[in-house]
Design an enzyme around this catalytic site. Sequence first.
Site, mmCIF file in Angstrom:
data_model
loop_
_atom_site.group_PDB
_atom_site.id
_atom_site.type_symbol
_atom_site.label_atom_id
_atom_site.label_comp_id
_atom_site.label_asym_id
_atom_site.label_seq_id
_atom_site.Cartn_x
_atom_site.Cartn_y
_atom_site.Cartn_z
ATOM 1 N N GLU A 1 2.781 -0.494 -2.199
ATOM 2 C CA GLU A 1 4.123 -1.091 -2.257
ATOM 3 C C GLU A 1 4.718 -1.007 -3.654
ATOM 4 O O GLU A 1 5.933 -1.011 -3.817
ATOM 5 C CB GLU A 1 4.086 -2.565 -1.815
ATOM 6 C CG GLU A 1 4.307 -2.742 -0.335
ATOM 7 C CD GLU A 1 4.488 -4.201 0.109
ATOM 8 O OE1 GLU A 1 4.493 -5.115 -0.750
ATOM 9 O OE2 GLU A 1 4.616 -4.423 1.316
ATOM 10 N N HIS B 1 -20.247 9.117 6.727
ATOM 11 C CA HIS B 1 -20.602 9.646 8.048
ATOM 12 C C HIS B 1 -19.384 9.792 8.953
ATOM 13 O O HIS B 1 -19.526 10.025 10.143
ATOM 14 C CB HIS B 1 -21.665 8.747 8.684
ATOM 15 C CG HIS B 1 -22.949 8.773 7.907
ATOM 16 N ND1 HIS B 1 -24.029 9.535 8.267
ATOM 17 C CD2 HIS B 1 -23.289 8.171 6.739
ATOM 18 C CE1 HIS B 1 -24.993 9.391 7.371
ATOM 19 N NE2 HIS B 1 -24.565 8.567 6.429
ATOM 20 N N LYS C 1 12.013 -3.694 9.790
ATOM 21 C CA LYS C 1 12.419 -5.038 10.199
ATOM 22 C C LYS C 1 13.791 -5.000 10.860
ATOM 23 O O LYS C 1 14.009 -5.622 11.893
ATOM 24 C CB LYS C 1 12.483 -5.972 8.977
ATOM 25 C CG LYS C 1 11.134 -6.396 8.454
ATOM 26 C CD LYS C 1 11.301 -7.480 7.419
ATOM 27 C CE LYS C 1 10.044 -7.695 6.627
ATOM 28 N NZ LYS C 1 10.242 -8.521 5.449
HETATM 29 O O1 PA5 Z 1 4.037 -8.286 -1.217
HETATM 30 C C1 PA5 Z 1 4.990 -8.688 -0.603
HETATM 31 O O2 PA5 Z 1 6.009 -9.114 -1.162
HETATM 32 C C2 PA5 Z 1 4.979 -8.706 0.902
HETATM 33 O O3 PA5 Z 1 3.779 -8.215 1.393
HETATM 34 C C3 PA5 Z 1 5.171 -10.119 1.433
HETATM 35 O O4 PA5 Z 1 4.181 -10.955 0.897
HETATM 36 C C4 PA5 Z 1 5.124 -10.127 2.937
HETATM 37 O O5 PA5 Z 1 6.121 -9.275 3.446
HETATM 38 C C5 PA5 Z 1 5.323 -11.521 3.483
HETATM 39 O O6 PA5 Z 1 6.527 -12.059 3.063
HETATM 40 P P1 PA5 Z 1 6.752 -13.615 3.107
HETATM 41 O O7 PA5 Z 1 5.809 -14.240 2.170
HETATM 42 O O8 PA5 Z 1 8.180 -13.828 2.687
HETATM 43 O O9 PA5 Z 1 6.524 -14.051 4.531
#
Ligand code: PA5
Length: 445
Positions: free
Chosen positions: A284, A305, A420
């Site tokens: 990310e 394996h 989303k």
């Molecule tokens: O690293 C991030 O920002 C994301 O993985 C969020 O933690 C994830 O999308 C969950 O979001 P939220 O904490 O708003 O539910």
Amino acid sequence: MSVLFNEKYADRYFTAQELSAMAPRAVSAMDTLMQGSGLGNDKLGWVTLPEYCEEFTAIQEAADYIRQNADVLIVIGIGGSYLGARAVIEAVKSPNYNLTAKDTPQIFYIGNSLSPSSLNETLALCEGKDICVNVISKSGTTTEPAIAFRIFRDLVNSRYSKEEAAKRIFCTTDKAKGTLKELADREGYKTFVVPDDVGGRFSVLTAVGLLPIAVAGIDIGELLKGAETAMNELCSDELAKNEMLRYAAVRNCFYENGKQLECFVSYEPRMAMFNEWLKQLFGESEGKDGKGLFPVSCIFSTDLHSLGQYIQESGKKLMFETVIDFKQTDSDYEIPMQEGNLDGLNFLAGNNMSYVNNRARLGTLLAHTEGGVPNLVIECDKLDEYHIGYLIYFFEKACAVSGYILGVNPFNQPGVESYKKNMFALLGKPGFEAEKERLEKQLGL
Ligand code: PA5
């Protein structure tokens, strides 16, 4: 140094000139990070997190309450809101934590997918058990945890008096706004804060990770101490004196040399979820603007394996490996001598399993390196809370520095929104009507 970076098995795959050219860029990226002058500089709270956890005492108190009053803790969250806690619990305790003999609650993770069978299974596991819930969501609106929380809140409310139910629900969310915060305030749930300046994947050393970790009986003081040591040690702007900076520089040399994948490897199955945490951290943070290494992971020798063949001999040498190696094991097993030697293994008798694992590691290291897959090694003394805390900070900083070397904002994740939007449209969420029609036509629905 508690953790060392060893590039000696990989140095034939980059030149001294390439590393010298990368060094000032890595130093400049680290300066940008530490001066707070780069992209996403409103998300740098994690840099000093190990020094001071504002909610440390409240977390310990909540963890004590949960340990005393629950057989099961349900942790609701997705992505950065749950991976860190699970990674630490499985690394320090065990992937079989729930099956081991212990005086701490079982921990089940839910709200990290939309699978009805996972949901039903977890509900069934709660039957006849005293439960507490820790819902973790910065936004409070993420669909997966929001649905799970609706269901588990109903479960808690149906089992306990209103007063008792309120004591069993813990919300980790924004300090002031959002659906979850409003609901928690209205119902009187105990809340913990996801700080504004700490993004999800950098949040494991806040209440996001620390509360479930403490419930599992892990010493969160030691975890923070390890991270604090890393914070203090990984500062030099000389590559030779900064293991994190050298790792960031070398992995970026590989990226610029055409490598496209970084495979995080451990020879300890307990590290599988830590690898998952690493994949989110790097994926990310770096994968944007048409750039970034694709993070993958393996547990060896298990995956030798299944994927070993591909790694060793695939035509396109697109991968390098980053191996996290622990020198000591917390337990061992001596291979016994057997009369008759029917399985032909008596040549190993008297040796420990750790010796065999280590020889497998060294053999693989040489085989892969010779097969065109460079191996970077992160050497750690032990797999315990202190060293995991150190590794968390090591990789967070290396990731941020790498992002700045790449020229991206390591702290946003704009691409996550695309799925989303489509999902909301297809589910008929108000406000997405036009999009719904367009997508349904495309899908022939
Ligand atoms: O690293 C991030 O920002 C994301 O993985 C969020 O933690 C994830 O999308 C969950 O979001 P939220 O904490 O708003 O539910």
